[in-house]
Design a protein around this motif. Structure first.
Motif, mmCIF file in Angstrom:
data_model
loop_
_atom_site.group_PDB
_atom_site.id
_atom_site.type_symbol
_atom_site.label_atom_id
_atom_site.label_comp_id
_atom_site.label_asym_id
_atom_site.label_seq_id
_atom_site.Cartn_x
_atom_site.Cartn_y
_atom_site.Cartn_z
ATOM 1 N N LEU A 122 -13.788 7.822 -0.516
ATOM 2 C CA LEU A 122 -12.456 8.446 0.283
ATOM 3 C C LEU A 122 -12.626 10.125 0.388
ATOM 4 N N GLU A 123 -13.454 10.635 -0.549
ATOM 5 C CA GLU A 123 -14.066 11.860 -0.374
ATOM 6 C C GLU A 123 -14.951 12.511 1.517
ATOM 7 N N THR A 124 -15.505 11.448 1.798
ATOM 8 C CA THR A 124 -16.029 11.394 3.169
ATOM 9 C C THR A 124 -15.088 11.255 3.738
ATOM 10 N N CYS A 125 -14.517 10.524 3.667
ATOM 11 C CA CYS A 125 -12.989 9.668 4.620
ATOM 12 C C CYS A 125 -12.356 10.884 5.215
ATOM 13 N N ALA A 178 0.866 16.352 1.775
ATOM 14 C CA ALA A 178 -0.168 15.180 1.567
ATOM 15 C C ALA A 178 0.460 13.751 2.093
ATOM 16 N N ALA A 179 1.234 13.817 2.503
ATOM 17 C CA ALA A 179 1.095 12.528 3.161
ATOM 18 C C ALA A 179 1.170 11.902 4.427
ATOM 19 N N GLU A 180 0.865 13.584 5.065
ATOM 20 C CA GLU A 180 0.210 13.438 6.277
ATOM 21 C C GLU A 180 -1.696 12.513 6.385
ATOM 22 N N LEU A 181 -2.669 13.130 4.691
ATOM 23 C CA LEU A 181 -3.538 12.692 4.795
ATOM 24 C C LEU A 181 -3.319 11.995 4.445
ATOM 25 N N ARG A 182 -2.389 11.119 3.022
ATOM 26 C CA ARG A 182 -2.853 9.702 3.056
ATOM 27 C C ARG A 182 -2.475 8.396 3.940
ATOM 28 N N ASP A 216 -6.093 3.885 7.088
ATOM 29 C CA ASP A 216 -6.535 2.638 7.594
ATOM 30 C C ASP A 216 -8.007 2.651 7.863
ATOM 31 N N LYS A 217 -8.619 3.760 6.785
ATOM 32 C CA LYS A 217 -9.877 3.771 6.615
ATOM 33 C C LYS A 217 -10.404 3.151 4.986
ATOM 34 N N VAL A 218 -9.417 2.677 4.243
ATOM 35 C CA VAL A 218 -9.985 1.804 2.809
ATOM 36 C C VAL A 218 -8.532 1.653 2.698
ATOM 37 N N VAL A 219 -9.186 0.337 1.412
ATOM 38 C CA VAL A 219 -8.090 -0.753 1.111
ATOM 39 C C VAL A 219 -6.662 0.277 0.402
ATOM 40 N N ARG A 220 -5.684 0.111 0.287
ATOM 41 C CA ARG A 220 -4.722 0.083 0.115
ATOM 42 C C ARG A 220 -4.135 0.658 -1.201
#
Length: 539
Positions: free
Chosen positions: A443-446, A484-488, A493-497
């Motif tokens: 998550l940090e890397t993404c 926060a909404a933009e970052l979420r 599309d990079k990690v599972v929901r």
């Protein structure tokens, strides 16, 4: 074949003899000063003679409280080669931790840079076995003298000493140096490196599958010499006959970029935070030239692929992610694909922590001790063994970290069929949500790949429904305003929901440990004490 001992002494003789014309360059407030390896060898001999006069006759510990500079390198060579043990004190430890490690190691003499004298002075009265302090550089020694210890000036101490020393024959399995872990949980633990382990580690560092240091290189050792022996870079440079560039206390991005531009190093080593700061400086002022760097070794925490791509695409600088720890000397794995690897696979490999360098063996183990397959799917604790991997801590602390010759690293990850390891967390930091694991590291890397994000740390926090959920603590770039909404949404599309954090906090900085890693214990404590203004973002 001759039973020739593998020792630091052999590295000293080779580097300062065969490659005596090569130079050590130390940054100062007034520019740069240069010392040839031949002069370095003579200085090491003078220091060894002086230490003998001070009563260092066996394997007594000689401590350093110093930045990366030529004098520190002289101790690196002199202390082990005379049969003593080099003990690098981490200047970023808490005072009580510094006292603990110095007393447990039974340090006899400590060399201190005068720029650090005020930091060491309050601790000195608590150092029970230290009898002499050697002050390196200019400045008032009054604060050091208040401790009641004998205080000597480095330049005066070695002045007049012979530039030759009768280096003794040393058992290659005897202690050469010791470092202590950063002590994020409890007191730091000591790791003792032998001459043999240090020599073999240095050879691995110089190898092509390692850092690849050769006599045509100029090595920029940014990683502190008090942190796992600067990843072995000082010894590698001396063994290979490469020039060495040392930053002393000049660790800010403008100073580092200036050293690259003016000294033209070809190889460098530092944690991702340093290169992230350099990257942002270059984005603001693109006229700088760092093209001399052909390779950067980077580790200590996960290296974002986005940062590696930026350095490669914009500046032609190749960053190789590596992994290790104080207990592994530290080089254990390095991430570099084989020739002919497809581009997608190439960058997937670059995002891993790499595969073991020859000499290191690795496996992953389940909670019940079962060895798991290298299939890229199974997740377990990483264990390693090898000739430069510690088999125990000094004085036998924490025996639970050792499993029938294997070191339990405390890192959790998976290993694929080609041997590349992807670390997903520290065992103590893993997020267990509804019985499933979430990788804070991924998550940090993404998140760091978002253009508005300077830094991001993710920790587990309590959740009534799922037991634990991720909290993302984010530092934005100057002038950035991502929500926060933009970052979420960026992560969607990079990690599972179900990995997506609902809890977000924006901060001016992220707390770090003494070796520059995110201090997740402090982050969790701050959250528990309502120290963060938490924003919720959900679908």
């Amino acid at each position: 074949m001759s039973d020739f001992p593998l020792t630091i002494t052999a590295i000293l003789r080779h580097g300062c003899g065969v490659h005596g014309a090569r130079t050590v360059t130390t940054a100062t407030s007034d520019g740069y000063r240069h010392t040839t390896y031949r002069e370095l060898g003579q200085q090491a001999a003078q220091l060894a003679n002086a230490l003998r006069r001070l009563g260092i006759t066996g394997d007594e510990r000689v401590a350093t409280f110093m930045w990366n500079n030529a004098e520190h390198l002289a101790v690196y060579l002199a202390a082990p080669s005379m049969g003593a043990v080099l003990h690098t004190l981490n200047i970023r430890l808490f005072p009580e931790q510094i006292a603990f490690v110095a007393n447990e190691a039974e340090d006899r003499v400590v060399l201190v840079d005068m720029s650090l004298a005020k930091l060491l002075a309050p601790v000195l009265p608590h150092l029970e076995t230290v009898h002499t302090v050697i002050a390196v550089g200019e400045g008032d020694t009054a604060a050091l003298e208040e401790s009641g210890k004998t205080v000597l000036r480095y330049a005066e101490l070695i002045d007049g000493e012979s530039t030759e020393f009768d280096w003794p024959d040393i058992d290659e399995r005897s202690a050469a140096a010791m470092c202590y872990t950063s002590g994020t949980t409890g007191n730091p633990k000591g790791v003792v490196y032998s001459h043999r382990s240090s020599y073999l580690h240095t050879m691995a560092t110089c190898s092509t599958n390692g850092i690849g240091v050769g006599s045509s290189d100029r090595v920029f050792a940014i990683v502190p010499m008090f942190h796992a022996n600067a990843w072995g870079l000082p010894y590698a440079a001396v063994m290979a006959g490469a020039d060495l560039v040392l930053p002393d206390c000049n660790m800010n991005p403008p100073a580092i970029v200036d050293m690259i531009e003016t000294q033209r190093p070809t190889v460098a080593g530092a944690v991702p935070t340093i290169w992230n700061d350099v990257m942002h400086l270059l984005e603001k002022d693109p006229d700088h030239d760092i093209s001399s760097l052909r390779l950067v070794g980077c580790g200590g925490s996960a290296v974002p692929v986005s940062m590696m791509r930026t350095f490669e695409d914009k500046y032609g600088v190749q960053i190789r992610q590596l992994w290790g720890m104080t207990e592994t000397s530290p080089l254990a794995t390095l991430a570099w694909p084989s020739v002919g690897t497809s581009e997608d696979r190439h960058w997937a490999i670059r995002g891993t922590q790499g595969r073991p360098i020859c000499g290191v063996e690795m496996r992953i183990v389940a909670d019940d001790g079962a060895v798991l397959p290298n299939d890229g799917q199974a997740v377990g604790e990483v264990e390693v063994r090898g000739p430069w991997i510690t088999a125990s801590y000094y004085r036998g602390h924490d025996e639970s970290k050792f499993d029938s010759g294997w070191l339990r690293t405390g890192d959790v990850g998976r290993v694929d069929e080609e041997g590349f390891v992807t670390l997903t967390d520290r065992a103590k930091d893993v997020i267990k949500s509804g019985g499933e694991w979430i990788s804070s590291v991924e998550l940090e890397t993404c998140l760091i790949g978002h253009p508005d994000v300077l830094e991001a740390a993710v920790v587990a926090v309590p959740d009534e429904r799922w037991q634990e959920r991720p909290l993302a603590v984010v530092v934005l770039n100057d002038g950035a305003s991502a929500s926060a909404a933009e970052l979420r949404k960026f992560l969607a599309d990079k990690v599972v929901r179900w990995w997506l954090p609902e809890r977000w906090a924006f901060a001016d900085e992220i707390p770090r440990t003494s070796v520059g890693k995110y201090d997740k214990k402090t982050i969790r404590s701050r959250y528990a004490e309502d120290g963060y203004e938490v924003v919720e973002a959900r679908d």
